[in-house]
Structure formats: C-alpha cells, structure tokens
Write an enzyme that holds these catalytic residues in place. Structure first.
Site, PDB file in Angstrom:
ATOM      1  N   LEU A  76      -4.385  45.054  56.274  1.00  0.00           N
ATOM      2  CA  LEU A  76      -5.153  43.874  55.952  1.00  0.00           C
ATOM      3  C   LEU A  76      -6.522  43.790  56.655  1.00  0.00           C
ATOM      4  O   LEU A  76      -7.579  43.378  56.267  1.00  0.00           O
ATOM      5  CB  LEU A  76      -4.745  42.363  56.072  1.00  0.00           C
ATOM      6  CG  LEU A  76      -3.149  42.226  55.110  1.00  0.00           C
ATOM      7  CD1 LEU A  76      -2.755  40.971  55.659  1.00  0.00           C
ATOM      8  CD2 LEU A  76      -3.865  42.334  53.713  1.00  0.00           C
ATOM      9  N   PHE A 118      -7.307  48.103  68.968  1.00  0.00           N
ATOM     10  CA  PHE A 118      -6.341  48.282  69.674  1.00  0.00           C
ATOM     11  C   PHE A 118      -4.972  47.659  68.989  1.00  0.00           C
ATOM     12  O   PHE A 118      -3.789  47.640  69.196  1.00  0.00           O
ATOM     13  CB  PHE A 118      -5.974  47.530  70.775  1.00  0.00           C
ATOM     14  CG  PHE A 118      -6.896  48.220  71.897  1.00  0.00           C
ATOM     15  CD1 PHE A 118      -6.837  49.185  72.682  1.00  0.00           C
ATOM     16  CD2 PHE A 118      -8.113  47.260  72.154  1.00  0.00           C
ATOM     17  CE1 PHE A 118      -7.718  49.544  73.907  1.00  0.00           C
ATOM     18  CE2 PHE A 118      -9.270  47.898  73.126  1.00  0.00           C
ATOM     19  CZ  PHE A 118      -9.075  48.933  73.919  1.00  0.00           C
ATOM     20  N   VAL A 145      -3.632  44.489  61.398  1.00  0.00           N
ATOM     21  CA  VAL A 145      -3.031  43.359  60.850  1.00  0.00           C
ATOM     22  C   VAL A 145      -2.457  43.888  59.463  1.00  0.00           C
ATOM     23  O   VAL A 145      -3.263  44.461  58.576  1.00  0.00           O
ATOM     24  CB  VAL A 145      -4.012  42.144  60.513  1.00  0.00           C
ATOM     25  CG1 VAL A 145      -3.391  41.060  59.914  1.00  0.00           C
ATOM     26  CG2 VAL A 145      -4.328  41.897  61.805  1.00  0.00           C
ATOM     27  N   ASP A 203     -14.156  31.622  69.994  1.00  0.00           N
ATOM     28  CA  ASP A 203     -14.480  32.482  68.743  1.00  0.00           C
ATOM     29  C   ASP A 203     -14.270  31.943  67.593  1.00  0.00           C
ATOM     30  O   ASP A 203     -13.977  32.687  66.585  1.00  0.00           O
ATOM     31  CB  ASP A 203     -13.837  34.098  68.819  1.00  0.00           C
ATOM     32  CG  ASP A 203     -14.574  34.883  68.221  1.00  0.00           C
ATOM     33  OD1 ASP A 203     -15.948  34.720  67.969  1.00  0.00           O
ATOM     34  OD2 ASP A 203     -13.988  36.011  67.762  1.00  0.00           O
TER      35      ASP A 203
END
Length: 357
Positions: free
Chosen positions: A110, A115, A118, A228
């Site tokens: 997705l 690192f 998903v 964020d």
C-alpha cells in the site's frame, strides 16, 4: 482478568504449583489465592508470546502460554484450551508474537518508506483484512537512531487507543522483520478527498474538525504530541459519505517530556507550528496549529502559505502571516466558521499574524 494457572519449579518440570494469575494493564500478578497479596509481578511489555498445545508436563498434557525475552523462558500451564486462547487474545496487545506468515497473507504493497513498507494483509483464519507496517530489521539495525525511532513508534502505537487514532492490533517479530498489524481504513486520505471536491461544505468541515479535535484531546490527556498532522496522515475509515476519520502515522509522535530525545524540528512544511521552525520549546498545542491549517484547507480549498519553492514555503510557514479573508476564494463561510479557523491558529501559537486585505 483473573485465572488459575500452573507453573513448573524444577528444570525437569516435574513439580507444578498452582497460582492465581491476575492481569492488570501490562503486568501479571501471581498470588497463592485470590485474597492474598501478590508474591511476584511480571512486566509483559515486548515479551515474545506463543501457544504450545498439549505439552507433556509432570505427566499431564497441558496447554502452554510461553513467554520469552533475552533467551529467558517462562511458561503458564492449564488443562483448558479456551483459557489459553482467551488469555492469548487479551495479551497480544502488549506482547510480541512470532510466525506472522502462518497467520496472515500479504496481498499487496500500500505504501513504502526508507525503512518500512505498508501491506494490505489478510488473516487466514477468517479472511479479515488489516494493514501491516513492516520494518526491515537489517536496515534499522545499521542505524542506532532508527532503532530508537522504531521502539518509540511501537510504544506510541501500543499506548494510543482511540476511535479517531490508529492503534496497534498486534505485533509480530521474525528474524528479519517487525510487523505492526493495525486496522485497515479503506476510504483514502483526506488530501485526495479535498482534491476531488476542492473544498467541503462548512458542516462537513466542522464535523471533520470535531473528530480531529477529539483525537487531539485524547492525545493531550496522554501527553502525546503527534508532530506530523497533515491531510495525507488522516484516513477515512471507509468509502461511505459519513465515514469517520483516523489520525495515522505515529513515526514522529512523542511524549511531551521526551520530545527532545529523537527529533526536535520535525513535521511537514506548511503544517508545522512556527515555534518548531524557530527552535523554541513546544508542547501538544503544536498539533492544534496543524489541525487549523487543515480546517483552513477544508473550508476554502487553498493553503494558507501559497508558496511554490521549499525555501519560500518554510519561510512563509515560520513567519505565519495568514490571510483570513476566506471569502476571496469564492466560498461562503459563517462568522463562526471563520472564528474557528482563527482560534485554531491563535490557540496553538503566539507567532501568528493576521493579514487584512
């Protein structure tokens, strides 16, 4: 939650002793009976856990809950499978499991970062789908800062439990990967919805604002700063017209008391509170500023800092001169709606300047 379990007390596991085991949060309390004080306490955080069916212990075939950390093994025994299954379901939120690939099937990617990737995953037992953020340990172990960042992100995922925030369903670790299994949201992100509609009717924007502020109120109660918040990190739970929102991506999230330990200046230009860019001390209120930017965009379909180059965007964000004359974009906004936008910025930062046209 309380249950009776056996534990073994010799290396040959030929002597069993029965305890009443009580679960409180992430801790197990061992008592000789329900009325007595605990004789031992075990912290379950990040222990590896697995079920072993019908293991022969002291001449009995018993179901086993095995806990492992740093090669130290402890086991709880019971004759009832349903007891083991029930406790396993209850404990998997704080423990680490193994054998991810025997439980889930990865269907497709997705999204991906430096690192982690998903994945859309499917549980083999019932076909239910989830999202899994999969970290490559080989890459992370090469950088000490990334190791700390991963452990902190997992800590945040385990801590956050709110309907408008992404939380951890269960955690797995294999030889090369760490798997964070989370709920799957299928409605796309808020940015794509804004782009598709240009702007939202004020009642819909206010409803989304309400859900975001409920999430922030919860995080504030936990002393957590997200750091964020942006439309890309806000997902619609499904594709229905009245789908709820979920705040995701806790990669920069931190406890207020820890915010200087990993990243201090972080976030996405255009959504960052000015005090972060000015290297000033900050707290949970910086997230309110980010939500204010998003509310501004939802109401009028435009950003408050309309500069194209990265440097100009950062400077405009830092200076924070905002034009609150939203009607110039051709949308009708109530006085209350406009005041909510202004208050979202003003409550979160001392550095906001209102422009007048």
């Amino acid at each position: 939650m309380e249950e009776k379990f056996f534990m073994a007390f010799t290396s040959k596991k030929d002597i069993l002793r029965r305890y009443v085991v009580e679960l409180r949060g992430n801790y197990l309390f061992f008592k000789m009976d329900s009325e007595r004080a605990a004789v031992a306490i075990a912290n379950l955080t990040n222990l590896h856990m697995r079920i072993i069916p019908k293991k022969l212990i002291a001449g009995k075939k018993l179901w086993t809950l095995r806990f492992t950390k740093n090669r130290i093994v402890e086991e709880l025994y019971t004759g009832e499978e349903k007891v083991v299954r029930r406790w396993y379901e209850q404990l998997k939120g704080c423990c680490v499991q193994s054998r991810f690939n025997s439980v889930y099937t990865c269907l497709k990617v997705l999204g991906k970062g430096n690192f982690a990737k998903v994945y859309l995953i499917e549980r083999k037992a019932d076909g239910k789908r989830f999202a899994a953020k999969v970290f490559d340990k080989r890459l992370i172990l090469a950088e000490e800062s990334e190791q700390k960042s991963l452990l902190y992100e997992i800590k945040m995922l385990k801590t956050v439990k709110h309907p408008n925030c992404l939380g951890l369903v269960e955690l797995y670790e294999g030889e090369n990967f760490v798997y964070c299994v989370c709920n799957l949201y299928t409605g796309g992100n808020l940015l794509n919805k804004v782009l598709a509609h240009k702007y939202f009717p004020e009642p819909q924007a206010v409803e989304y604002l309400k859900q975001l502020l409920e999430a922030l109120t919860y995080l504030e109660g936990k002393h957590i700063i997200h750091r964020d918040i942006k439309p890309e990190n806000i997902l619609l739970k499904d594709e229905s017209p009245n789908a709820g929102l979920a705040l995701v991506d806790l990669g920069f999230a931190t406890l207020e008391e820890d915010y200087t330990k990993l990243f201090v200046r972080c976030g996405t230009p255009g959504y960052v509170a000015p005090e972060i860019l000015a290297d000033q001390p900050y707290d949970v209120k910086v997230d309110v500023f980010s939500v204010g930017v998003i509310f501004y965009i939802m109401l009028c379909g435009n950003v408050p800092f309309p500069n194209q180059s990265y440097e100009k965007l950062v400077n405009a964000n830092a200076e924070c001169n905002i034009d609150f004359d939203l009607e110039r974009f051709g949308v009708k906004i109530s006085g209350q709606g406009k005041n909510e936008v202004i208050n979202s910025f003003m409550r979160s930062s001392q550095n906001v300047t209102e422009e007048t046209s």
